[in-house]
Motif scaffolding. Structure first.
Motif, mmCIF file in Angstrom:
data_model
loop_
_atom_site.group_PDB
_atom_site.id
_atom_site.type_symbol
_atom_site.label_atom_id
_atom_site.label_comp_id
_atom_site.label_asym_id
_atom_site.label_seq_id
_atom_site.Cartn_x
_atom_site.Cartn_y
_atom_site.Cartn_z
ATOM 1 N N TYR A 6 1.063 -1.096 -0.038
ATOM 2 C CA TYR A 6 -0.025 -0.230 -0.227
ATOM 3 C C TYR A 6 0.737 1.396 0.012
ATOM 4 C CZ TYR A 6 -3.613 -3.424 0.891
ATOM 5 O OH TYR A 6 -4.079 -4.797 0.766
ATOM 6 N N VAL A 7 0.599 2.188 -0.464
ATOM 7 C CA VAL A 7 1.088 3.370 -0.935
ATOM 8 C C VAL A 7 -0.070 4.805 -0.531
ATOM 9 C CG1 VAL A 7 2.852 2.397 -2.613
ATOM 10 C CG2 VAL A 7 0.614 4.028 -3.355
ATOM 11 N N GLY A 8 -0.650 4.473 -0.540
ATOM 12 C CA GLY A 8 -1.739 5.828 -0.078
ATOM 13 C C GLY A 8 -3.145 5.616 0.693
ATOM 14 N N LEU A 9 -3.203 6.249 1.945
ATOM 15 C CA LEU A 9 -4.486 5.883 2.652
ATOM 16 C C LEU A 9 -4.977 7.283 3.152
ATOM 17 C CD1 LEU A 9 -5.710 4.748 4.938
ATOM 18 C CD2 LEU A 9 -4.384 4.937 6.850
ATOM 19 N N THR A 10 -7.085 7.062 3.277
ATOM 20 C CA THR A 10 -7.475 8.045 2.998
ATOM 21 C C THR A 10 -8.033 8.706 4.288
ATOM 22 O OG1 THR A 10 -7.219 8.969 0.659
ATOM 23 C CG2 THR A 10 -9.592 9.687 2.198
ATOM 24 N N LEU A 11 -8.031 8.874 5.449
ATOM 25 C CA LEU A 11 -8.435 9.909 6.855
ATOM 26 C C LEU A 11 -9.298 10.602 6.879
ATOM 27 C CD1 LEU A 11 -6.105 8.038 9.276
ATOM 28 C CD2 LEU A 11 -7.850 6.637 8.469
ATOM 29 N N TRP A 12 -10.178 11.326 6.535
ATOM 30 C CA TRP A 12 -11.041 12.024 5.911
ATOM 31 C C TRP A 12 -10.870 13.471 7.232
ATOM 32 C CZ3 TRP A 12 -14.062 16.309 7.701
ATOM 33 C CH2 TRP A 12 -14.144 17.071 6.378
ATOM 34 N N PRO A 13 -10.170 14.099 6.855
ATOM 35 C CA PRO A 13 -9.762 15.254 5.016
ATOM 36 C C PRO A 13 -8.440 15.033 4.707
ATOM 37 C CG PRO A 13 -9.839 16.877 7.468
ATOM 38 C CD PRO A 13 -10.722 15.257 7.825
ATOM 39 N N VAL A 14 -7.964 13.733 5.057
ATOM 40 C CA VAL A 14 -6.088 13.429 5.364
ATOM 41 C C VAL A 14 -6.002 12.443 4.513
ATOM 42 C CG1 VAL A 14 -3.953 13.478 5.895
ATOM 43 C CG2 VAL A 14 -5.499 14.894 7.057
ATOM 44 N N ILE A 15 -5.454 12.613 2.771
ATOM 45 C CA ILE A 15 -4.623 11.769 2.140
ATOM 46 C C ILE A 15 -3.131 11.625 2.481
ATOM 47 C CG2 ILE A 15 -4.182 11.726 -0.042
ATOM 48 C CD1 ILE A 15 -6.183 12.861 -1.267
ATOM 49 N N PHE A 16 -2.617 10.797 3.136
ATOM 50 C CA PHE A 16 -1.522 9.983 3.872
ATOM 51 C C PHE A 16 -0.977 9.483 2.484
ATOM 52 C CE2 PHE A 16 -3.613 10.467 7.729
ATOM 53 C CZ PHE A 16 -2.884 11.026 8.155
ATOM 54 N N LEU A 17 0.452 9.296 1.984
ATOM 55 C CA LEU A 17 0.585 9.314 1.335
ATOM 56 C C LEU A 17 2.284 8.068 1.699
ATOM 57 C CD1 LEU A 17 0.752 11.520 -1.900
ATOM 58 C CD2 LEU A 17 -0.406 9.756 -1.995
ATOM 59 N N LYS A 18 2.650 7.336 0.990
ATOM 60 C CA LYS A 18 4.135 6.647 2.188
ATOM 61 C C LYS A 18 5.029 7.712 1.201
ATOM 62 C CE LYS A 18 5.844 2.159 2.218
ATOM 63 N NZ LYS A 18 5.429 0.817 1.160
ATOM 64 N N THR A 19 5.733 7.876 0.480
ATOM 65 C CA THR A 19 6.828 8.866 -0.246
ATOM 66 C C THR A 19 5.659 10.287 -0.493
ATOM 67 O OG1 THR A 19 6.513 7.856 -2.503
ATOM 68 C CG2 THR A 19 7.800 6.516 -0.374
ATOM 69 N N PRO A 20 6.581 11.101 -0.621
ATOM 70 C CA PRO A 20 6.614 12.592 -1.344
ATOM 71 C C PRO A 20 6.698 12.125 -2.543
ATOM 72 C CG PRO A 20 8.463 13.081 0.538
ATOM 73 C CD PRO A 20 8.197 11.122 0.220
ATOM 74 N N GLU A 21 7.293 11.488 -3.602
ATOM 75 C CA GLU A 21 6.461 11.381 -4.882
ATOM 76 C C GLU A 21 5.298 11.217 -5.576
ATOM 77 O OE1 GLU A 21 11.126 10.883 -3.200
ATOM 78 O OE2 GLU A 21 9.720 9.522 -3.461
ATOM 79 N N LEU A 22 5.064 10.203 -4.749
ATOM 80 C CA LEU A 22 3.729 9.686 -4.904
ATOM 81 C C LEU A 22 2.615 10.979 -4.504
ATOM 82 C CD1 LEU A 22 3.266 6.866 -2.373
ATOM 83 C CD2 LEU A 22 3.342 7.471 -4.848
ATOM 84 N N LYS A 23 3.101 12.706 -4.464
ATOM 85 C CA LYS A 23 2.749 13.389 -4.535
ATOM 86 C C LYS A 23 1.663 13.873 -6.420
ATOM 87 C CE LYS A 23 2.885 16.609 -0.644
ATOM 88 N NZ LYS A 23 3.546 18.004 -0.231
ATOM 89 N N ASN A 24 2.301 13.340 -6.720
ATOM 90 C CA ASN A 24 3.195 13.310 -8.482
ATOM 91 C C ASN A 24 2.131 12.444 -9.297
ATOM 92 O OD1 ASN A 24 4.127 15.676 -7.860
ATOM 93 N ND2 ASN A 24 6.088 14.762 -7.991
ATOM 94 N N ASP A 25 1.843 11.647 -8.630
ATOM 95 C CA ASP A 25 0.816 10.503 -9.312
ATOM 96 C C ASP A 25 -1.055 10.545 -9.735
ATOM 97 O OD1 ASP A 25 -0.276 8.071 -10.043
ATOM 98 O OD2 ASP A 25 0.596 6.861 -8.376
ATOM 99 N N PRO A 26 -0.674 11.142 -10.459
ATOM 100 C CA PRO A 26 -2.642 11.000 -10.583
ATOM 101 C C PRO A 26 -3.303 10.392 -10.402
ATOM 102 C CG PRO A 26 -1.757 11.217 -12.429
ATOM 103 C CD PRO A 26 -0.500 11.554 -11.830
ATOM 104 N N VAL A 27 -3.390 9.237 -10.905
ATOM 105 C CA VAL A 27 -3.884 8.310 -10.979
ATOM 106 C C VAL A 27 -3.769 8.135 -9.077
ATOM 107 C CG1 VAL A 27 -4.595 6.036 -11.059
ATOM 108 C CG2 VAL A 27 -3.589 7.527 -12.687
ATOM 109 N N LEU A 28 -3.210 8.000 -8.108
ATOM 110 C CA LEU A 28 -3.269 7.673 -7.184
ATOM 111 C C LEU A 28 -3.715 8.392 -6.080
ATOM 112 C CD1 LEU A 28 -2.746 5.840 -4.905
ATOM 113 C CD2 LEU A 28 -0.431 6.875 -4.471
ATOM 114 N N LEU A 29 -3.583 9.704 -6.621
ATOM 115 C CA LEU A 29 -4.226 11.067 -5.841
ATOM 116 C C LEU A 29 -6.048 10.997 -5.962
ATOM 117 C CD1 LEU A 29 -1.899 14.211 -6.285
ATOM 118 C CD2 LEU A 29 -2.501 12.194 -3.852
ATOM 119 N N ASN A 30 -6.423 10.620 -6.949
ATOM 120 C CA ASN A 30 -7.642 10.013 -7.542
ATOM 121 C C ASN A 30 -8.043 9.421 -6.818
ATOM 122 O OD1 ASN A 30 -9.649 12.085 -9.006
ATOM 123 N ND2 ASN A 30 -9.897 9.950 -10.965
ATOM 124 N N HIS A 31 -7.881 8.316 -7.376
ATOM 125 C CA HIS A 31 -8.296 7.262 -5.937
ATOM 126 C C HIS A 31 -8.502 7.645 -4.995
ATOM 127 C CE1 HIS A 31 -8.078 2.870 -5.745
ATOM 128 N NE2 HIS A 31 -8.297 2.929 -3.749
#
Length: 108
Positions: free
Chosen positions: A13-38
């Motif tokens: 796993y690389v992402g987790l959403t606990l409203w209202p926060v999206i947690f990501l495993k690494t800073p580079e994932l901020k640039n992943d539009p598919v993951l962010l949309n998910h």
């Protein structure tokens, strides 16, 4: 809001959403539009269910899947919220056109 924490996640796993926060495993994932949309799809789902019921239903579906499939990962992949998010994560316009409570279509 997006926060980075490598300690929250099991290996797959690389992402987790606990409203209202999206947690990501690494800073580079901020640039992943598919993951962010998910993850943003999960934010909408959580808001629709007034947050706590989302986690309750999510957990119940996961437990039922765990009994049915005898695999935590397959149970996770078959949760209606995840099925909706995975099915639409590549559609950048999905949240603009999404009908409320759309995850119900993915229960059966």
């Amino acid at each position: 809001m997006i926060l980075i924490s490598k300690y929250l996640f099991p290996k797959r796993y690389v992402g987790l959403t606990l409203w209202p926060v999206i947690f990501l495993k690494t800073p580079e994932l901020k640039n992943d539009p598919v993951l962010l949309n998910h993850e943003r799809i999960h934010l909408r789902q959580q808001l629709e269910l007034l947050i706590f019921p989302f986690y309750l239903v999510y957990g119940i579906e996961w437990l039922i899947g765990l009994i049915k499939y005898r695999s935590a990962y397959i149970a996770y992949k078959n949760i209606s919220f995840e099925r909706e998010a995975y099915a639409n994560e590549t559609n950048d316009d999905y949240l603009k056109t999404r009908i409320p409570w759309q995850f119900i279509r993915y229960i059966f």
